[in-house]
Design a protein around this motif. Structure first.
Motif, PDB file in Angstrom:
ATOM      1  N   ARG A 153      20.042 -24.028  -3.448  1.00 18.23           N
ATOM      2  CA  ARG A 153      19.118 -25.670  -4.040  1.00 18.23           C
ATOM      3  C   ARG A 153      20.097 -26.291  -2.127  1.00 18.23           C
ATOM      4  NH1 ARG A 153      21.021 -24.277  -9.874  1.00 18.23           N
ATOM      5  NH2 ARG A 153      22.995 -25.684  -9.442  1.00 18.23           N
ATOM      6  N   ASP A 154      18.528 -26.947  -2.684  1.00 20.18           N
ATOM      7  CA  ASP A 154      18.886 -28.048  -1.989  1.00 20.18           C
ATOM      8  C   ASP A 154      18.216 -30.143  -2.955  1.00 20.18           C
ATOM      9  OD1 ASP A 154      16.283 -29.151  -1.344  1.00 20.18           O
ATOM     10  OD2 ASP A 154      16.972 -27.701   0.580  1.00 20.18           O
ATOM     11  N   LYS A 155      18.367 -30.772  -2.343  1.00 22.01           N
ATOM     12  CA  LYS A 155      17.693 -32.038  -2.758  1.00 22.01           C
ATOM     13  C   LYS A 155      16.065 -32.034  -3.521  1.00 22.01           C
ATOM     14  CE  LYS A 155      17.698 -36.931  -2.350  1.00 22.01           C
ATOM     15  NZ  LYS A 155      17.376 -38.509  -1.562  1.00 22.01           N
ATOM     16  N   TYR A 156      15.909 -31.261  -2.125  1.00 19.34           N
ATOM     17  CA  TYR A 156      14.420 -31.080  -3.046  1.00 19.34           C
ATOM     18  C   TYR A 156      14.042 -29.840  -3.496  1.00 19.34           C
ATOM     19  CZ  TYR A 156      15.131 -35.168   0.399  1.00 19.34           C
ATOM     20  OH  TYR A 156      14.159 -36.489   1.228  1.00 19.34           O
ATOM     21  N   LYS A 157      14.231 -28.642  -3.431  1.00 15.13           N
ATOM     22  CA  LYS A 157      13.986 -27.794  -4.129  1.00 15.13           C
ATOM     23  C   LYS A 157      14.458 -27.824  -5.683  1.00 15.13           C
ATOM     24  CE  LYS A 157      15.071 -24.651  -1.172  1.00 15.13           C
ATOM     25  NZ  LYS A 157      15.983 -23.402  -0.183  1.00 15.13           N
ATOM     26  N   THR A 158      15.261 -28.743  -5.660  1.00 11.40           N
ATOM     27  CA  THR A 158      15.719 -29.842  -7.087  1.00 11.40           C
ATOM     28  C   THR A 158      14.654 -29.873  -8.170  1.00 11.40           C
ATOM     29  OG1 THR A 158      18.038 -28.763  -6.819  1.00 11.40           O
ATOM     30  CG2 THR A 158      17.794 -30.312  -8.358  1.00 11.40           C
ATOM     31  N   LEU A 159      14.398 -30.821  -6.939  1.00 16.87           N
ATOM     32  CA  LEU A 159      13.420 -32.442  -6.983  1.00 16.87           C
ATOM     33  C   LEU A 159      12.063 -31.370  -7.526  1.00 16.87           C
ATOM     34  CD1 LEU A 159      12.754 -34.943  -7.996  1.00 16.87           C
ATOM     35  CD2 LEU A 159      11.997 -34.684  -5.551  1.00 16.87           C
ATOM     36  N   ARG A 160      11.588 -30.372  -7.070  1.00 15.55           N
ATOM     37  CA  ARG A 160      10.185 -29.449  -7.513  1.00 15.55           C
ATOM     38  C   ARG A 160      10.569 -28.671  -9.245  1.00 15.55           C
ATOM     39  NH1 ARG A 160       9.973 -29.359  -1.881  1.00 15.55           N
ATOM     40  NH2 ARG A 160      11.269 -27.879  -1.305  1.00 15.55           N
ATOM     41  N   GLN A 161      12.043 -28.098  -9.165  1.00 13.57           N
ATOM     42  CA  GLN A 161      11.777 -27.650 -10.026  1.00 13.57           C
ATOM     43  C   GLN A 161      12.236 -28.091 -10.941  1.00 13.57           C
ATOM     44  OE1 GLN A 161      16.069 -25.261  -9.458  1.00 13.57           O
ATOM     45  NE2 GLN A 161      16.048 -24.980 -11.809  1.00 13.57           N
ATOM     46  N   ILE A 162      13.088 -29.500 -10.982  1.00 18.87           N
ATOM     47  CA  ILE A 162      13.549 -30.513 -12.515  1.00 18.87           C
ATOM     48  C   ILE A 162      11.910 -31.195 -12.996  1.00 18.87           C
ATOM     49  CG2 ILE A 162      15.687 -30.895 -11.616  1.00 18.87           C
ATOM     50  CD1 ILE A 162      15.204 -33.901 -10.904  1.00 18.87           C
ATOM     51  N   ARG A 163      10.682 -30.732 -12.208  1.00 16.85           N
ATOM     52  CA  ARG A 163       9.219 -31.224 -12.462  1.00 16.85           C
ATOM     53  C   ARG A 163       8.624 -30.526 -13.001  1.00 16.85           C
ATOM     54  NH1 ARG A 163       8.202 -36.404  -8.535  1.00 16.85           N
ATOM     55  NH2 ARG A 163      10.178 -37.878  -8.048  1.00 16.85           N
ATOM     56  N   GLN A 164       8.823 -29.383 -13.029  1.00 19.47           N
ATOM     57  CA  GLN A 164       7.821 -28.088 -13.442  1.00 19.47           C
ATOM     58  C   GLN A 164       7.437 -28.853 -14.769  1.00 19.47           C
ATOM     59  OE1 GLN A 164       9.921 -24.543 -12.582  1.00 19.47           O
ATOM     60  NE2 GLN A 164       9.641 -24.963  -9.942  1.00 19.47           N
ATOM     61  N   GLY A 165       7.114 -28.273 -15.399  1.00 20.69           N
ATOM     62  CA  GLY A 165       6.228 -27.813 -16.625  1.00 20.69           C
ATOM     63  C   GLY A 165       5.468 -29.360 -17.004  1.00 20.69           C
ATOM     64  N   ASN A 166       5.075 -29.672 -17.686  1.00 24.64           N
ATOM     65  CA  ASN A 166       4.166 -30.989 -18.280  1.00 24.64           C
ATOM     66  C   ASN A 166       5.271 -31.602 -18.795  1.00 24.64           C
ATOM     67  OD1 ASN A 166       4.516 -30.828 -21.079  1.00 24.64           O
ATOM     68  ND2 ASN A 166       2.954 -29.219 -21.088  1.00 24.64           N
ATOM     69  N   THR A 167       4.453 -33.298 -18.839  1.00 27.67           N
ATOM     70  CA  THR A 167       5.695 -34.541 -18.891  1.00 27.67           C
ATOM     71  C   THR A 167       6.484 -34.027 -20.787  1.00 27.67           C
ATOM     72  OG1 THR A 167       4.078 -35.942 -17.961  1.00 27.67           O
ATOM     73  CG2 THR A 167       6.128 -36.271 -19.221  1.00 27.67           C
ATOM     74  N   LYS A 168       5.747 -33.316 -21.287  1.00 27.92           N
ATOM     75  CA  LYS A 168       5.822 -33.517 -22.873  1.00 27.92           C
ATOM     76  C   LYS A 168       7.240 -32.521 -23.218  1.00 27.92           C
ATOM     77  CE  LYS A 168       4.406 -31.643 -27.557  1.00 27.92           C
ATOM     78  NZ  LYS A 168       3.609 -31.115 -27.981  1.00 27.92           N
ATOM     79  N   GLU A 169       7.186 -31.565 -22.392  1.00 28.81           N
ATOM     80  CA  GLU A 169       8.013 -30.657 -22.185  1.00 28.81           C
ATOM     81  C   GLU A 169       9.465 -31.374 -21.565  1.00 28.81           C
ATOM     82  OE1 GLU A 169       6.290 -27.684 -19.295  1.00 28.81           O
ATOM     83  OE2 GLU A 169       5.342 -26.743 -21.393  1.00 28.81           O
ATOM     84  N   ARG A 170       9.791 -31.973 -20.347  1.00 25.33           N
ATOM     85  CA  ARG A 170      10.927 -32.472 -20.055  1.00 25.33           C
ATOM     86  C   ARG A 170      10.652 -33.893 -20.992  1.00 25.33           C
ATOM     87  NH1 ARG A 170       8.287 -34.207 -15.089  1.00 25.33           N
ATOM     88  NH2 ARG A 170       6.217 -33.348 -15.551  1.00 25.33           N
ATOM     89  N   VAL A 171      10.149 -34.369 -21.241  1.00 24.89           N
ATOM     90  CA  VAL A 171      11.282 -35.437 -22.673  1.00 24.89           C
ATOM     91  C   VAL A 171      11.363 -34.161 -24.076  1.00 24.89           C
ATOM     92  CG1 VAL A 171       9.868 -37.250 -24.013  1.00 24.89           C
ATOM     93  CG2 VAL A 171       8.706 -36.590 -22.392  1.00 24.89           C
ATOM     94  N   GLU A 172      11.243 -33.075 -24.656  1.00 25.07           N
ATOM     95  CA  GLU A 172      11.550 -32.243 -25.369  1.00 25.07           C
ATOM     96  C   GLU A 172      13.026 -32.062 -24.992  1.00 25.07           C
ATOM     97  OE1 GLU A 172       8.555 -29.684 -25.758  1.00 25.07           O
ATOM     98  OE2 GLU A 172       7.244 -31.193 -27.624  1.00 25.07           O
ATOM     99  N   GLN A 173      13.010 -31.210 -23.468  1.00 24.70           N
ATOM    100  CA  GLN A 173      13.882 -31.086 -23.182  1.00 24.70           C
ATOM    101  C   GLN A 173      14.807 -32.142 -22.588  1.00 24.70           C
ATOM    102  OE1 GLN A 173      13.262 -29.408 -18.756  1.00 24.70           O
ATOM    103  NE2 GLN A 173      16.138 -29.340 -18.712  1.00 24.70           N
ATOM    104  N   PHE A 174      15.067 -33.516 -22.686  1.00 20.62           N
ATOM    105  CA  PHE A 174      15.786 -34.606 -22.908  1.00 20.62           C
ATOM    106  C   PHE A 174      16.355 -35.235 -23.566  1.00 20.62           C
ATOM    107  CE2 PHE A 174      16.156 -39.541 -23.812  1.00 20.62           C
ATOM    108  CZ  PHE A 174      17.645 -39.312 -22.608  1.00 20.62           C
ATOM    109  N   GLU A 175      15.782 -35.113 -24.882  1.00 21.98           N
ATOM    110  CA  GLU A 175      15.521 -34.658 -26.071  1.00 21.98           C
ATOM    111  C   GLU A 175      17.509 -33.964 -26.619  1.00 21.98           C
ATOM    112  OE1 GLU A 175      15.547 -37.330 -27.653  1.00 21.98           O
ATOM    113  OE2 GLU A 175      13.825 -38.271 -26.527  1.00 21.98           O
ATOM    114  N   CYS A 176      16.723 -32.487 -26.210  1.00 24.92           N
ATOM    115  CA  CYS A 176      17.847 -31.921 -26.577  1.00 24.92           C
ATOM    116  C   CYS A 176      19.233 -31.680 -25.883  1.00 24.92           C
ATOM    117  CB  CYS A 176      17.220 -30.360 -26.378  1.00 24.92           C
ATOM    118  SG  CYS A 176      15.652 -29.877 -27.204  1.00 24.92           S
ATOM    119  N   MET A 177      18.985 -32.207 -24.346  1.00 25.66           N
ATOM    120  CA  MET A 177      20.454 -32.449 -24.029  1.00 25.66           C
ATOM    121  C   MET A 177      21.366 -33.054 -24.716  1.00 25.66           C
ATOM    122  SD  MET A 177      19.511 -34.154 -20.107  1.00 25.66           S
ATOM    123  CE  MET A 177      20.270 -33.951 -19.225  1.00 25.66           C
TER     124      MET A 177
END
Length: 570
Positions: A546-570
């Motif tokens: 992993r590097d900075k940009y590979k991680t960036l592409r990985q954490i932006r995968q999926g739609n916004t709804k999925e990422r917000v739900e992931q944040f609430e589950c942290m």
């Protein structure tokens, strides 16, 4: 008339003193600073101060300086610092002064460990910092120990390895020596190009909580908002690019981000203090504005600055090329002069050797001449004696003839005298032959002397003439508990282009190999007990590729709804 207030503004490389009026606004003070230092790329910078609570705060430009919560001291203290970072230093930093201020601030952040940098990269960055300070490496000037008093590596890196300062210096110089002919300003840009790929570069971290109350970090940077776990500020777990955000607002400690995708729920987090939400909002507004600006055509001002920068760079390149030619010509002239001196010295040595040989020949010839004279003298003596013997023989013979009656004793005497005369004749002949031989050797020595004299004349006539030519950031506002701003992408092109970025080591394979080699070299000296949590996290990221940009592409995968739900589950 109101009494002026003294202000001290500290940039990364200077201290400026000003006297301001009670009515002076933050913008007026800011403008005075940038005018003084000749800076035009003002959108990256801000004035920072420590407030009455001891917290670092940005001066508000639209408010009077003296009504803001500045710690009361004389003079008032401000720092002129980078507030917003570019996505790509190569494309966005135009002026040399902008590049230098960025370089100094980023270098200070790395050396102070505010931005994590792995050991091998720290050594590489140090080599560019040395090039920026000292220029080209010269072994006659930059002798062992010349970096002994320099602060060029994070103390963490030094403490984690069983290496002396001399060993660190050796590894830095190995890279430093390869930067020959690189301009100092180019070395600063190379430093920034590497540093901008560090995970913590340009990120402002804020302590937040989600609805579950989990302690997290919010990172605000040029590319958007990222969420980090409490123990890992290197690797973001969720990312929201500026292109997905349409509104940001806060109410007291609650912060609400509304996505462009209206089907997605709001991204809500909570800050421990209202003041933090105000700072987050201000940074989001500034970074979003710059994100938009980068994706629109350059303004006339920026176009002019870029054109001027290209012209200045071209002029410097021409001047450097001219200086390089002069330097090369001077070095060539010095080399030719050295060669001529060496040739002249050789001729002089040869001439001296020939002179010595000639002197020895003359001495030998003189000795031969003396010997010849002596031989001639001896030959004459012998000839005279022979003649005398002959005369004596004739006399004796005549005496014998006239006196036949002489006794046998007289006859034996005559015979002895005759034998003696014969021996004298033989000796005279041998001496004559010796004299002839010496005369011949003398003639040959004279001939050799004449030849060596001729060679000496030729040697003195050989060297050409030596001619070397040198071409030489109101109380009313503080009481506010709400704030909001809408974001728009109107007129913006290349949205999401940052997803195409790659780490510098993927673009420069040679650098990647050297970093890998240095990592292996440092491994043997590493003190495992002194590895920090960030070191361990970095090593795991490297192990997983992993590097900075590979991680960036990985954490932006999926739609916004999925990422917000992931944040609430942290």
């Amino acid at each position: 008339m109101p009494k002026p207030v003294n202000v001290r503004v500290t940039t990364m490389d200077a201290e400026l003193e000003f006297a301001i009026q009670p009515s002076t606004t933050g913008k007026q003070l800011f403008d005075q600073v940038v005018k003084t230092i000749g800076l035009r790329e003002v959108w990256f910078f801000g004035l920072q101060y420590v407030d009455s609570k001891g917290l670092s705060t940005w001066l508000k430009l639209n408010k009077k300086v003296l009504v803001q919560d500045i710690r009361k001291e004389t003079p008032l203290q401000f720092k002129f610092r980078v507030k917003f970072f570019p996505e790509d230093v190569t494309e966005e930093l135009i002026q040399e002064i902008t590049q230098r201020l960025f370089f100094l601030q980023v270098k200070d952040a790395i050396l102070s460990d505010d931005a994590y940098c792995p050991p091998e990269t720290a050594v590489l960055l140090a080599s560019y910092a040395v090039q920026a300070k000292y220029g080209d490496y010269n072994k006659d000037i930059h002798k062992a120990g010349f970096l002994s008093n320099e602060r060029i590596l994070p103390q963490r890196v030094i403490d984690q390895h069983k290496m002396s300062r001399e060993q660190w210096e050796e590894r830095i110089v190995n890279w430093y020596s390869e930067h020959r002919s690189m301009l100092r300003e180019d070395a600063m840009m190379e430093y920034l190009k590497i540093a901008q790929d560090l995970e913590m570069y340009g990120v402002n971290y804020f302590s937040i909580k989600n609805k579950k109350g989990t302690d997290l970090w919010l990172g605000v940077d040029a590319l958007g908002l990222n969420v980090y776990e409490q123990e890992d500020r290197l690797t973001p777990k969720i990312g929201f690019p500026w292109s997905e955000i349409r509104n940001i607002s806060f109410n007291d400690k609650k912060f609400v981000i509304k996505p462009i995708d209206k089907r997605a729920p709001d991204f809500i987090f909570y800050a421990p203090r209202l003041r933090i939400n105000k700072r987050v909002l201000a940074l989001c507004m500034g970074n979003h504005e710059l994100y938009m600006r980068r994706r629109k055509p350059d303004t006339i001002e920026v176009q002019q600055m870029k054109a001027q920068s290209r012209e200045d760079k071209h002029s410097k390149q021409m001047e450097r090329a001219h200086l390089q030619r002069e330097k090369q010509a001077r070095e060539d002239a010095e080399r030719r002069e050295k060669d001529l001196h060496e040739t002249l010295q050789r001729f002089q040595d040869e001439a001296k050797a020939a002179q010595d040989a000639l002197q020895r020949t003359e001495e030998s010839a003189k000795q031969l001449e003396d010997q010849m004279k002596l031989a001639e003298e001896e030959a004459r003596d012998l000839e005279r004696k022979r003649e005398e013997a002959e005369a004596e023989k004739d006399r004796v013979r005549k005496e014998i003839e006239s006196q036949k009656e002489q006794s046998e004793a007289a006859i034996r005497r005559a015979k002895e005298m005759e034998d003696h005369a014969k021996q004298m004749a033989l000796d005279a002949e041998r001496k004559a032959q010796e004299a002839a031989r010496l005369e011949k050797e003398y003639a040959e020595a004279k001939l050799q002397q004449e030849k060596e004299l001729e060679l000496l004349h030729q040697i003195h006539a050989t060297p050409p003439s030596v001619h070397v030519t040198e071409n030489i950031g109101d109380e009313a506002e503080e009481a506010q508990t709400q704030g909001a701003t809408d974001f728009s992408l109107e007129g913006v092109a290349n949205v999401g282009s940052e997803m195409e970025r790659v780490h510098i080591t993927e673009k420069n394979k040679s650098m990647a190999e050297k970093l890998k080699s240095l990592t292996s070299d440092l491994q043997s000296t590493r003190v495992e007990s002194k590895q920090t949590q960030l070191d361990i996290l970095h090593a795991e990221n490297v192990r997983q590729g992993r590097d900075k940009y590979k991680t960036l592409r990985q954490i932006r995968q999926g739609n916004t709804k999925e990422r917000v739900e992931q944040f609430e589950c942290m």
